[in-house]
Scaffold this motif. Structure first.
Motif, PDB file in Angstrom:
ATOM      1  N   THR A  39       0.864  -1.169   0.000  1.00 16.26           N
ATOM      2  CA  THR A  39       0.000   0.000   0.000  1.00 16.26           C
ATOM      3  C   THR A  39       0.904   1.224   0.000  1.00 16.26           C
ATOM      4  N   ILE A  40       0.351   2.370  -0.265  1.00 19.71           N
ATOM      5  CA  ILE A  40       1.146   3.601  -0.245  1.00 19.71           C
ATOM      6  C   ILE A  40       1.693   3.850   1.157  1.00 19.71           C
ATOM      7  N   ASP A  41       0.927   3.497   2.186  1.00 23.99           N
ATOM      8  CA  ASP A  41       1.404   3.671   3.562  1.00 23.99           C
ATOM      9  C   ASP A  41       2.624   2.803   3.839  1.00 23.99           C
ATOM     10  N   THR A  42       2.583   1.566   3.375  1.00 18.34           N
ATOM     11  CA  THR A  42       3.720   0.664   3.560  1.00 18.34           C
ATOM     12  C   THR A  42       4.922   1.160   2.770  1.00 18.34           C
ATOM     13  N   MET A  44       5.603   4.202   1.971  1.00 18.00           N
ATOM     14  CA  MET A  44       6.128   5.380   2.664  1.00 18.00           C
ATOM     15  C   MET A  44       6.950   4.968   3.889  1.00 18.00           C
ATOM     16  N   ARG A  45       6.498   3.951   4.606  1.00 15.44           N
ATOM     17  CA  ARG A  45       7.213   3.453   5.780  1.00 15.44           C
ATOM     18  C   ARG A  45       8.579   2.906   5.382  1.00 15.44           C
ATOM     19  N   LYS A  48      10.871   5.849   4.257  1.00 11.24           N
ATOM     20  CA  LYS A  48      11.343   6.596   5.431  1.00 11.24           C
ATOM     21  C   LYS A  48      12.434   5.815   6.155  1.00 11.24           C
ATOM     22  N   LEU A  54       9.855   8.932  -1.619  1.00 11.12           N
ATOM     23  CA  LEU A  54       9.126   8.012  -2.483  1.00 11.12           C
ATOM     24  C   LEU A  54       9.602   8.155  -3.923  1.00 11.12           C
TER      25      LEU A  54
END
Length: 63
Positions: A39-42, A44-45, A48, A54
Motif C-alpha cells: 500500500t502507499i502507507d507501507t 512510505m514506511r 522513510k 518516495l
C-alpha cells in the motif's frame, strides 16, 4: 529490487530493517521478493526507513 539494494547499502539485515520499521520480518521479506504488493502507507514506511523519498525509491526501482 531497489529496496534490497538500498537496504544492503546501509548495512542492514532484513530482520534488523523490518524491526526498525515495525514490520513483521516475513512480510518484509515477501515485499523484497516482490511477492507482496505494498500500500502507499507501507511504501512510505519503507522509504522513510531507508532515508529516501518516495520519488527516489521509484526512480531506483525504474518505475
Amino acid at each position: 529490487m531497489a529496496i534490497r539494494r538500498l537496504r544492503h547499502a546501509r548495512g542492514l539485515s532484513q530482520d534488523a530493517f523490518a524491526d526498525a520499521i515495525e514490520m513483521h520480518r516475513a512480510y518484509f521479506g515477501a515485499i523484497e521478493r516482490g511477492s507482496k504488493n505494498m500500500t502507499i502507507d507501507t511504501l512510505m514506511r519503507v522509504a522513510k526507513g531507508l532515508g529516501v523519498s518516495l520519488a527516489q525509491l521509484a526512480k531506483d526501482a525504474d518505475l
